[in-house]
Motif scaffolding. Structure first.
Motif, PDB file in Angstrom:
ATOM      1  N   ASN A  20      16.753   2.417  -3.919  1.00 23.31           N
ATOM      2  CA  ASN A  20      16.782   1.141  -3.202  1.00 23.31           C
ATOM      3  C   ASN A  20      16.428   0.030  -4.176  1.00 23.31           C
ATOM      4  OD1 ASN A  20      17.411   2.461  -0.821  1.00 23.31           O
ATOM      5  ND2 ASN A  20      15.285   2.572  -0.150  1.00 23.31           N
ATOM      6  N   ARG A  21      17.063  -1.122  -4.027  1.00 19.14           N
ATOM      7  CA  ARG A  21      16.917  -2.211  -4.973  1.00 19.14           C
ATOM      8  C   ARG A  21      15.960  -3.280  -4.475  1.00 19.14           C
ATOM      9  NH1 ARG A  21      23.177  -3.050  -6.356  1.00 19.14           N
ATOM     10  NH2 ARG A  21      22.388  -5.083  -6.873  1.00 19.14           N
ATOM     11  N   LEU A  22      15.051  -3.708  -5.344  1.00 20.39           N
ATOM     12  CA  LEU A  22      14.123  -4.788  -5.015  1.00 20.39           C
ATOM     13  C   LEU A  22      14.912  -6.066  -4.755  1.00 20.39           C
ATOM     14  CD1 LEU A  22      11.167  -5.764  -4.830  1.00 20.39           C
ATOM     15  CD2 LEU A  22      11.351  -6.360  -7.252  1.00 20.39           C
ATOM     16  N   VAL A  23      14.723  -6.668  -3.559  1.00 25.56           N
ATOM     17  CA  VAL A  23      15.489  -7.870  -3.205  1.00 25.56           C
ATOM     18  C   VAL A  23      14.622  -9.061  -2.831  1.00 25.56           C
ATOM     19  CG1 VAL A  23      17.544  -6.582  -2.518  1.00 25.56           C
ATOM     20  CG2 VAL A  23      15.808  -7.133  -0.798  1.00 25.56           C
ATOM     21  N   GLY A  24      13.333  -8.855  -2.615  1.00 24.65           N
ATOM     22  CA  GLY A  24      12.483  -9.975  -2.241  1.00 24.65           C
ATOM     23  C   GLY A  24      11.137  -9.532  -1.750  1.00 24.65           C
ATOM     24  N   ALA A  25      10.493 -10.431  -1.001  1.00 26.95           N
ATOM     25  CA  ALA A  25       9.164 -10.160  -0.468  1.00 26.95           C
ATOM     26  C   ALA A  25       9.059 -10.696   0.951  1.00 26.95           C
ATOM     27  CB  ALA A  25       8.100 -10.811  -1.343  1.00 26.95           C
ATOM     28  N   ALA A  26       8.275 -10.003   1.763  1.00 23.53           N
ATOM     29  CA  ALA A  26       8.053 -10.420   3.150  1.00 23.53           C
ATOM     30  C   ALA A  26       7.230 -11.705   3.165  1.00 23.53           C
ATOM     31  CB  ALA A  26       7.325  -9.324   3.915  1.00 23.53           C
ATOM     32  N   THR A  27       7.596 -12.623   4.039  1.00 22.20           N
ATOM     33  CA  THR A  27       6.822 -13.857   4.169  1.00 22.20           C
ATOM     34  C   THR A  27       5.881 -13.823   5.368  1.00 22.20           C
ATOM     35  OG1 THR A  27       8.545 -14.961   5.449  1.00 22.20           O
ATOM     36  CG2 THR A  27       8.608 -15.231   3.038  1.00 22.20           C
ATOM     37  N   GLU A  28       6.009 -12.781   6.198  1.00 24.94           N
ATOM     38  CA  GLU A  28       5.146 -12.594   7.360  1.00 24.94           C
ATOM     39  C   GLU A  28       4.895 -11.104   7.537  1.00 24.94           C
ATOM     40  OE1 GLU A  28       6.901 -14.247  10.899  1.00 24.94           O
ATOM     41  OE2 GLU A  28       7.327 -16.162   9.922  1.00 24.94           O
ATOM     42  N   ASN A  29       3.836 -10.785   8.287  1.00 22.38           N
ATOM     43  CA  ASN A  29       3.600  -9.400   8.670  1.00 22.38           C
ATOM     44  C   ASN A  29       4.675  -8.969   9.665  1.00 22.38           C
ATOM     45  OD1 ASN A  29       1.184  -9.349   7.196  1.00 22.38           O
ATOM     46  ND2 ASN A  29      -0.012 -10.017   8.955  1.00 22.38           N
ATOM     47  N   ALA A  30       5.038  -7.690   9.625  1.00 17.86           N
ATOM     48  CA  ALA A  30       5.979  -7.127  10.593  1.00 17.86           C
ATOM     49  C   ALA A  30       5.598  -5.669  10.817  1.00 17.86           C
ATOM     50  CB  ALA A  30       7.415  -7.240  10.090  1.00 17.86           C
ATOM     51  N   GLY A  31       5.139  -5.365  12.018  1.00 17.40           N
ATOM     52  CA  GLY A  31       4.701  -4.014  12.350  1.00 17.40           C
ATOM     53  C   GLY A  31       5.850  -3.028  12.454  1.00 17.40           C
ATOM     54  N   THR A  32       5.487  -1.781  12.661  1.00 15.11           N
ATOM     55  CA  THR A  32       6.490  -0.713  12.707  1.00 15.11           C
ATOM     56  C   THR A  32       7.504  -0.896  13.828  1.00 15.11           C
ATOM     57  OG1 THR A  32       4.992   0.653  14.021  1.00 15.11           O
ATOM     58  CG2 THR A  32       4.981   1.011  11.639  1.00 15.11           C
ATOM     59  N   SER A  33       7.114  -1.531  14.924  1.00 16.51           N
ATOM     60  CA  SER A  33       8.043  -1.708  16.045  1.00 16.51           C
ATOM     61  C   SER A  33       8.948  -2.931  15.892  1.00 16.51           C
ATOM     62  CB  SER A  33       7.276  -1.806  17.367  1.00 16.51           C
ATOM     63  OG  SER A  33       6.451  -2.956  17.353  1.00 16.51           O
ATOM     64  N   ALA A  34       8.664  -3.792  14.920  1.00 15.47           N
ATOM     65  CA  ALA A  34       9.499  -4.978  14.700  1.00 15.47           C
ATOM     66  C   ALA A  34      10.840  -4.558  14.105  1.00 15.47           C
ATOM     67  CB  ALA A  34       8.800  -5.959  13.768  1.00 15.47           C
ATOM     68  N   ALA A  35      11.912  -5.157  14.588  1.00 11.75           N
ATOM     69  CA  ALA A  35      13.258  -4.830  14.107  1.00 11.75           C
ATOM     70  C   ALA A  35      13.655  -5.647  12.889  1.00 11.75           C
ATOM     71  CB  ALA A  35      14.272  -5.043  15.219  1.00 11.75           C
ATOM     72  N   THR A  36      12.951  -6.774  12.664  1.00 12.18           N
ATOM     73  CA  THR A  36      13.307  -7.673  11.573  1.00 12.18           C
ATOM     74  C   THR A  36      12.052  -8.171  10.857  1.00 12.18           C
ATOM     75  OG1 THR A  36      13.252  -9.614  13.011  1.00 12.18           O
ATOM     76  CG2 THR A  36      15.394  -8.486  12.768  1.00 12.18           C
ATOM     77  N   VAL A  37      12.276  -8.781   9.690  1.00  8.43           N
ATOM     78  CA  VAL A  37      11.190  -9.401   8.932  1.00  8.43           C
ATOM     79  C   VAL A  37      11.774 -10.557   8.120  1.00  8.43           C
ATOM     80  CG1 VAL A  37      11.418  -7.814   6.958  1.00  8.43           C
ATOM     81  CG2 VAL A  37       9.244  -8.971   7.361  1.00  8.43           C
ATOM     82  N   PRO A  38      11.069 -11.693   8.027  1.00 12.69           N
ATOM     83  CA  PRO A  38      11.524 -12.770   7.149  1.00 12.69           C
ATOM     84  C   PRO A  38      11.312 -12.358   5.683  1.00 12.69           C
ATOM     85  CG  PRO A  38      10.003 -13.614   8.810  1.00 12.69           C
ATOM     86  CD  PRO A  38       9.931 -12.127   8.840  1.00 12.69           C
ATOM     87  N   VAL A  39      12.354 -12.547   4.884  1.00 16.22           N
ATOM     88  CA  VAL A  39      12.328 -12.116   3.476  1.00 16.22           C
ATOM     89  C   VAL A  39      12.652 -13.302   2.575  1.00 16.22           C
ATOM     90  CG1 VAL A  39      13.346 -10.554   1.771  1.00 16.22           C
ATOM     91  CG2 VAL A  39      13.139  -9.833   4.164  1.00 16.22           C
ATOM     92  N   ARG A  40      11.805 -13.531   1.591  1.00 17.27           N
ATOM     93  CA  ARG A  40      12.091 -14.532   0.557  1.00 17.27           C
ATOM     94  C   ARG A  40      12.883 -13.793  -0.514  1.00 17.27           C
ATOM     95  NH1 ARG A  40      12.180 -16.058  -4.783  1.00 17.27           N
ATOM     96  NH2 ARG A  40      11.707 -18.238  -5.029  1.00 17.27           N
ATOM     97  N   LEU A  41      14.136 -14.210  -0.725  1.00 12.70           N
ATOM     98  CA  LEU A  41      15.017 -13.509  -1.646  1.00 12.70           C
ATOM     99  C   LEU A  41      14.633 -13.734  -3.102  1.00 12.70           C
ATOM    100  CD1 LEU A  41      18.519 -14.230  -0.091  1.00 12.70           C
ATOM    101  CD2 LEU A  41      16.961 -12.338   0.382  1.00 12.70           C
ATOM    102  N   ASN A  42      14.796 -12.686  -3.902  1.00 16.99           N
ATOM    103  CA  ASN A  42      14.644 -12.778  -5.357  1.00 16.99           C
ATOM    104  C   ASN A  42      15.947 -13.166  -6.028  1.00 16.99           C
ATOM    105  OD1 ASN A  42      11.988 -11.996  -5.295  1.00 16.99           O
ATOM    106  ND2 ASN A  42      12.370  -9.893  -5.873  1.00 16.99           N
ATOM    107  N   SER A  43      17.064 -12.940  -5.375  1.00 22.26           N
ATOM    108  CA  SER A  43      18.449 -13.163  -5.795  1.00 22.26           C
ATOM    109  C   SER A  43      18.937 -12.104  -6.785  1.00 22.26           C
ATOM    110  CB  SER A  43      18.703 -14.573  -6.309  1.00 22.26           C
ATOM    111  OG  SER A  43      18.265 -14.757  -7.612  1.00 22.26           O
ATOM    112  N   ILE A  44      18.113 -11.676  -7.682  1.00 26.61           N
ATOM    113  CA  ILE A  44      18.499 -10.584  -8.580  1.00 26.61           C
ATOM    114  C   ILE A  44      17.928  -9.302  -8.001  1.00 26.61           C
ATOM    115  CG2 ILE A  44      18.249  -9.582 -10.874  1.00 26.61           C
ATOM    116  CD1 ILE A  44      19.959 -12.031 -10.933  1.00 26.61           C
TER     117      ILE A  44
END
Length: 111
Positions: free
Chosen positions: A85-109
């Motif tokens: 799996n390729r590193l694509v960014g970092a979470a900007t908020e907590n997201a528990g196991t039941s959450a379907a989505t998470v906000p991600v700050r992209l690294n672009s590379i």
């Protein structure tokens, strides 16, 4: 400056398969989020910077956690799967196991 080409916030990718607007996409070492939908073989724009809500695995994700793209599942995860799996960014908020989505700050590379 005469050698400037563009900001690079968005780039044109070619869809290897049908792409839906908002979907995570890769092109070589680049990772982005499709800004439009496109049929296979059709060019489309992908955003390479910013924060986007992306589908996630059933991981417990802490804000700031490194996130990897699981292309087979079409979602981010905290598991690099021994480099598959390729590193694509970092979470900007907590997201528990039941959450379907998470906000991600992209690294672009995608590393």
């Amino acid at each position: 400056m005469k050698n400037f080409v563009q900001t690079g916030d968005t780039l044109t990718f070619t869809a290897p398969a049908p792409v839906v607007s908002g979907q995570g996409v890769t092109m070589g070492a680049l990772f982005g989020v499709a800004t439009t939908s496109a049929a296979a073989g059709v060019p489309f724009e992908a955003a390479l910077s910013g924060v986007y809500v992306l589908p996630k695995a059933a991981d417990n994700i802490a804000a700031g956690a490194a996130l990897y793209w699981d292309a087979a599942e079409g979602q981010v995860t905290t598991d690099d799967d021994d480099g598959a799996n390729r590193l694509v960014g970092a979470a900007t908020e907590n997201a528990g196991t039941s959450a379907a989505t998470v906000p991600v700050r992209l690294n672009s590379i995608a590393a």
